[in-house]
Structures are given as structure tokens and as C-alpha cells.
Design a protein around this motif. Structure first.
Motif, mmCIF file in Angstrom:
data_model
loop_
_atom_site.group_PDB
_atom_site.id
_atom_site.type_symbol
_atom_site.label_atom_id
_atom_site.label_comp_id
_atom_site.label_asym_id
_atom_site.label_seq_id
_atom_site.Cartn_x
_atom_site.Cartn_y
_atom_site.Cartn_z
ATOM 1 N N ALA A 1 -34.723 9.531 102.837
ATOM 2 C CA ALA A 1 -35.941 8.708 102.334
ATOM 3 C C ALA A 1 -35.398 8.521 100.372
ATOM 4 C CB ALA A 1 -37.140 9.412 102.081
ATOM 5 N N HIS A 2 -35.324 9.582 99.921
ATOM 6 C CA HIS A 2 -34.913 9.594 98.425
ATOM 7 C C HIS A 2 -33.695 8.840 98.205
ATOM 8 C CE1 HIS A 2 -34.613 12.360 94.801
ATOM 9 N NE2 HIS A 2 -34.334 11.328 94.480
ATOM 10 N N PHE A 3 -32.575 8.656 98.951
ATOM 11 C CA PHE A 3 -31.552 8.065 98.597
ATOM 12 C C PHE A 3 -31.680 6.684 98.885
ATOM 13 C CE2 PHE A 3 -27.370 5.989 100.366
ATOM 14 C CZ PHE A 3 -26.844 6.173 99.170
ATOM 15 N N GLY A 4 -32.539 6.298 99.918
ATOM 16 C CA GLY A 4 -32.921 5.070 100.402
ATOM 17 C C GLY A 4 -33.678 4.197 99.249
ATOM 18 N N LEU A 5 -34.519 5.027 98.596
ATOM 19 C CA LEU A 5 -35.251 4.407 97.651
ATOM 20 C C LEU A 5 -34.503 4.176 96.184
ATOM 21 C CD1 LEU A 5 -37.840 3.322 95.964
ATOM 22 C CD2 LEU A 5 -38.129 5.846 95.331
ATOM 23 N N ASN A 6 -33.566 5.009 96.069
ATOM 24 C CA ASN A 6 -32.496 4.986 95.064
ATOM 25 C C ASN A 6 -31.712 3.917 95.111
ATOM 26 O OD1 ASN A 6 -33.848 7.068 93.792
ATOM 27 N ND2 ASN A 6 -32.331 8.663 94.019
ATOM 28 N N LEU A 7 -31.172 3.544 96.453
ATOM 29 C CA LEU A 7 -30.189 2.407 96.589
ATOM 30 C C LEU A 7 -30.985 1.119 96.505
ATOM 31 C CD1 LEU A 7 -27.429 1.953 97.792
ATOM 32 C CD2 LEU A 7 -28.060 1.927 100.210
ATOM 33 N N VAL A 8 -31.983 0.933 96.942
ATOM 34 C CA VAL A 8 -32.757 -0.295 96.985
ATOM 35 C C VAL A 8 -32.948 -0.608 95.361
ATOM 36 C CG1 VAL A 8 -34.782 -1.423 97.370
ATOM 37 C CG2 VAL A 8 -33.870 -0.089 99.044
ATOM 38 N N HIS A 9 -33.431 0.585 94.711
ATOM 39 C CA HIS A 9 -33.611 0.351 93.250
ATOM 40 C C HIS A 9 -32.485 -0.100 92.445
ATOM 41 C CE1 HIS A 9 -35.124 2.557 89.258
ATOM 42 N NE2 HIS A 9 -34.734 1.064 89.172
ATOM 43 N N PHE A 10 -31.167 0.553 92.744
ATOM 44 C CA PHE A 10 -29.897 0.364 92.192
ATOM 45 C C PHE A 10 -29.190 -0.791 92.394
ATOM 46 C CE2 PHE A 10 -25.304 0.873 92.211
ATOM 47 C CZ PHE A 10 -24.971 1.330 90.929
ATOM 48 N N THR A 11 -29.529 -1.296 93.841
ATOM 49 C CA THR A 11 -28.892 -2.818 94.164
ATOM 50 C C THR A 11 -29.665 -4.078 94.079
ATOM 51 O OG1 THR A 11 -29.567 -2.390 96.322
ATOM 52 C CG2 THR A 11 -27.409 -1.424 95.872
ATOM 53 N N LEU A 12 -31.036 -3.915 93.874
ATOM 54 C CA LEU A 12 -31.973 -4.917 93.943
ATOM 55 C C LEU A 12 -32.767 -5.157 92.906
ATOM 56 C CD1 LEU A 12 -33.077 -5.102 97.586
ATOM 57 C CD2 LEU A 12 -31.010 -6.456 96.584
ATOM 58 N N PHE A 13 -32.920 -3.980 91.932
ATOM 59 C CA PHE A 13 -33.962 -4.184 90.740
ATOM 60 C C PHE A 13 -33.298 -3.620 89.520
ATOM 61 C CE2 PHE A 13 -36.438 -4.110 94.535
ATOM 62 C CZ PHE A 13 -37.491 -4.837 94.323
ATOM 63 N N THR A 14 -33.831 -3.810 88.543
ATOM 64 C CA THR A 14 -33.504 -3.133 87.116
ATOM 65 C C THR A 14 -33.099 -1.860 87.142
ATOM 66 O OG1 THR A 14 -34.796 -4.945 86.137
ATOM 67 C CG2 THR A 14 -33.600 -3.590 84.636
ATOM 68 N N TYR A 15 -31.887 -1.462 86.847
ATOM 69 C CA TYR A 15 -31.498 -0.183 86.778
ATOM 70 C C TYR A 15 -30.883 0.410 85.762
ATOM 71 C CZ TYR A 15 -29.685 4.390 88.836
ATOM 72 O OH TYR A 15 -29.894 5.408 89.129
ATOM 73 N N PRO A 16 -31.212 1.552 85.169
ATOM 74 C CA PRO A 16 -32.377 2.412 85.605
ATOM 75 C C PRO A 16 -33.695 1.740 85.150
ATOM 76 C CG PRO A 16 -31.581 3.297 83.443
ATOM 77 C CD PRO A 16 -30.610 2.090 83.812
ATOM 78 N N GLN A 17 -33.921 0.854 84.366
ATOM 79 C CA GLN A 17 -35.069 0.466 83.993
ATOM 80 C C GLN A 17 -34.921 -0.754 82.979
ATOM 81 O OE1 GLN A 17 -37.844 3.084 81.831
ATOM 82 N NE2 GLN A 17 -36.169 3.715 80.633
ATOM 83 N N LEU A 18 -36.078 -1.558 82.632
ATOM 84 C CA LEU A 18 -35.877 -2.596 81.495
ATOM 85 C C LEU A 18 -35.876 -1.998 80.220
ATOM 86 C CD1 LEU A 18 -38.881 -5.071 83.011
ATOM 87 C CD2 LEU A 18 -36.318 -5.707 82.809
#
Length: 299
Positions: free
Chosen positions: A281-298
Motif C-alpha cells: 500500500a505504501h509503495f503503491g501510493l508512492n509510485l502513483v505520486h512519483f509517476t503521475l503527479f508533481t514529485y515531491p511537491q510543487l
């Protein structure tokens, strides 16, 4: 050590020896999941640490941290007096958090990626091969027999997989949805050249260590203590999620809230499918964040 080999480029343009030692650490983490392979995991971990000392990534003061972990493992054994076991847990928790916050001397964690912006509006990110923080995860999987690796029932691996995927989906929907609303992230699909390196490191060393600590150790211990209470399991999830959120306080109130929310999803996954589900679950969220959204943040 041969200087030519030390400076040779690895598969990501990094020093070959750094990549090789990191690979040994990842292999040691991967074999932790099979109890019958614990001797192999210990051998790989010992080899990785010895190579890190030879390379200069670890210095003699790091031996103090290793000695504290060994002392904690000796003290928490079931046959020790209660006072000794309590002392062992205190030693472990203090050492684990010091390792996680990179406060202990003797660790020269190599920086694999330096100040890269993954999108035009993102804050810069760096990626380190950490040798200090993962030691807490290794300790828990090797020395803490109460840690629940997989789900219950006749098909524990299937239970872990289902709970992990569901936990990742819930965490992604809640956390990234709130992140969009708070202006912390934006839609930014990508797969950078070092994506595989990031993914292996995040799965085998980061998510594993953090979930072993907050779910396998803290949440599970609280749940056992409060098992006679009707609210015990829910309170254990909430407390461990809040603790997980607070260690993200360096990112401000937004990241405390987001990490706490994620911790609730990871805690649910752990309850349903053990550590394997929480890590997924932890890795899944991080992977979606990393690949589809701003990473690490705006920025």
C-alpha cells in the motif's frame, strides 16, 4: 580497492561500487520475506556492510549504532527479565529514530540523484543510498518475532496482495485528492531515467523500513495491548498513523495531514494483510505520486 573499479560508471552513471553495495542491501531486504532464507539475508547484509566499510561509506563510529541494535536484540529476547526487555525496546526505538533522522555518526550515505526537477513546477528532489535508516527495518524483521508478515487464513499471500492493492488505491484517492485540493501537487505524468532505481529503493528499503516500524512494531504492539477493548484495533491504527504523520512535520502541516491520512490506509492494510500488505500500500501510493503527479511537491 582498485581505484579504476571504484570510479567505473554503473548502470545509472553512478560509481559502480556504490551501485553494487546498494544492490547487496536490496537483495538482503528482498530475502527477509522468507523465514527459511534468514541466514542468506544475514549473510547479504553482513557482506553489504563490510563492503560499505571498505568503500568508506561507513566509518568506525557506525559500529556504535550496530552495537546498540545488537544489544537491543539481546535484551528483548523472551527469556530476559521484564525490565531488561523494556530497556531493550527503549534502546531500539531511540536508535531506530536516530538512524531514520540520520543523526548518528559514521554513515556517509552516497547521493545517487542530486537536485533534479522532475517537472517545470516541481521542487527539486535528491535520492540517497541510505545505509542507516534501513537497519531499523532489518532489525525488526530479524529480531522481532511478533511482527506479522502476511495475512491470515488459508491463502495468506493472496490476502496480503488484495489488502495491499486496496490500501494503495484508497491512499492514492484520499491523499493525492487532498494534495490536489491543498495545492501540494498537480497532474504531471512522467517516468524519469532513474525510475527503476527509485522504485527498487523505495520498495525494498524505504517502504519496508517505515512500515515495519510504524505498523509492524508500533501498531501491532498497541493492538496487542488494547486487544481486550472494543476500540483497541481502531485506536492502534489511529495512533500509529498520527505518529507517522508527525515524523513528516518537516514538510509543514499539509504533509503531516497527508501522511497521517496515508498512515490510516496503511494501518488498515496491515490489519487485513500483515506487513506485506502495508508495504505494498505504501509503495503503491508512492509510485502513483512519483509517476503521475508533481514529485515531491510543487515548488
Amino acid at each position: 580497492m582498485n581505484a579504476a573499479l571504484s570510479d567505473a560508471g554503473g548502470p545509472w552513471g553512478l560509481p559502480l561500487w556504490d551501485v553494487a553495495i546498494w544492490g547487496l542491501l536490496c537483495a538482503a531486504a528482498a530475502t527477509l520475506w522468507w523465514r527459511k532464507a534468514r541466514s542468506a539475508s544475514l549473510a547479504l547484509l553482513a557482506l553489504a556492510l563490510a563492503a560499505a566499510f571498505a568503500r568508506g561509506l561507513l566509518a568506525p563510529p557506525a559500529l556504535a549504532a550496530l552495537a546498540l541494535l545488537v544489544l537491543a536484540a539481546w535484551l528483548v529476547r523472551p527469556q530476559r527479565p521484564r525490565a531488561a526487555r523494556i530497556g531493550g525496546h527503549v534502546v531500539f526505538v531511540l536508535t531506530a529514530f536516530a538512524l531514520g533522522l540520520h543523526l548518528l555518526p559514521g554513515f556517509d550515505n552516497p547521493r545517487a540523484i542530486a537536485d533534479v526537477r522532475l517537472s517545470a513546477d516541481s521542487a527539486p528532489m535528491a535520492l540517497y543510498f541510505n545505509f542507516d535508516k534501513p537497519l531499523a527495518g532489518f532489525w525488526l524483521l530479524l529480531c522481532w518475532p511478533l511482527l506479522r508478515l502476511y495475512g491470515d487464513g488459508p491463502r495468506p499471500a493472496a490476502a496480503s496482495l488484495g489488502a495491499g492493492l486496496a490500501g494503495a488505491a484508497i491512499a492514492a484517492a484520499l491523499c493525492l485528492g487532498l494534495g490536489l485540493a491543498l495545492g501540494a501537487v498537480a497532474w504531471a505524468p512522467k517516468w524519469p531515467w532513474f525510475g527503476a532505481l527509485w522504485a527498487l529503493n523505495n520498495l525494498l528499503l524505504v517502504a519496508l523500513t517505515e512500515e515495519a516500524m510504524f505498523r509492524g512494531y508500533l501498531q501491532d504492539s498497541l493492538q496487542r495491548r488494547w486487544q481486550a477493548q472494543r476500540w483497541g484495533a481502531h485506536a492502534a491504527i489511529a495512533v500509529s498513523a498520527l505518529a507517522f504523520g508527525l515524523v513528516h512535520a518537516g514538510g509543514g502541516a499539509r504533509w503531516v495531514a497527508l501522511a497521517t491520512l496515508a498512515g490510516l490506509a496503511y494501518g488498515w492494510a496491515y490489519r487485513k494483510g500483515g506487513l506485506a500488505a502495508a508495504v505494498l500500500a505504501h509503495f503503491g501510493l508512492n509510485l502513483v505520486h512519483f509517476t503521475l503527479f508533481t514529485y515531491p511537491q510543487l515548488a
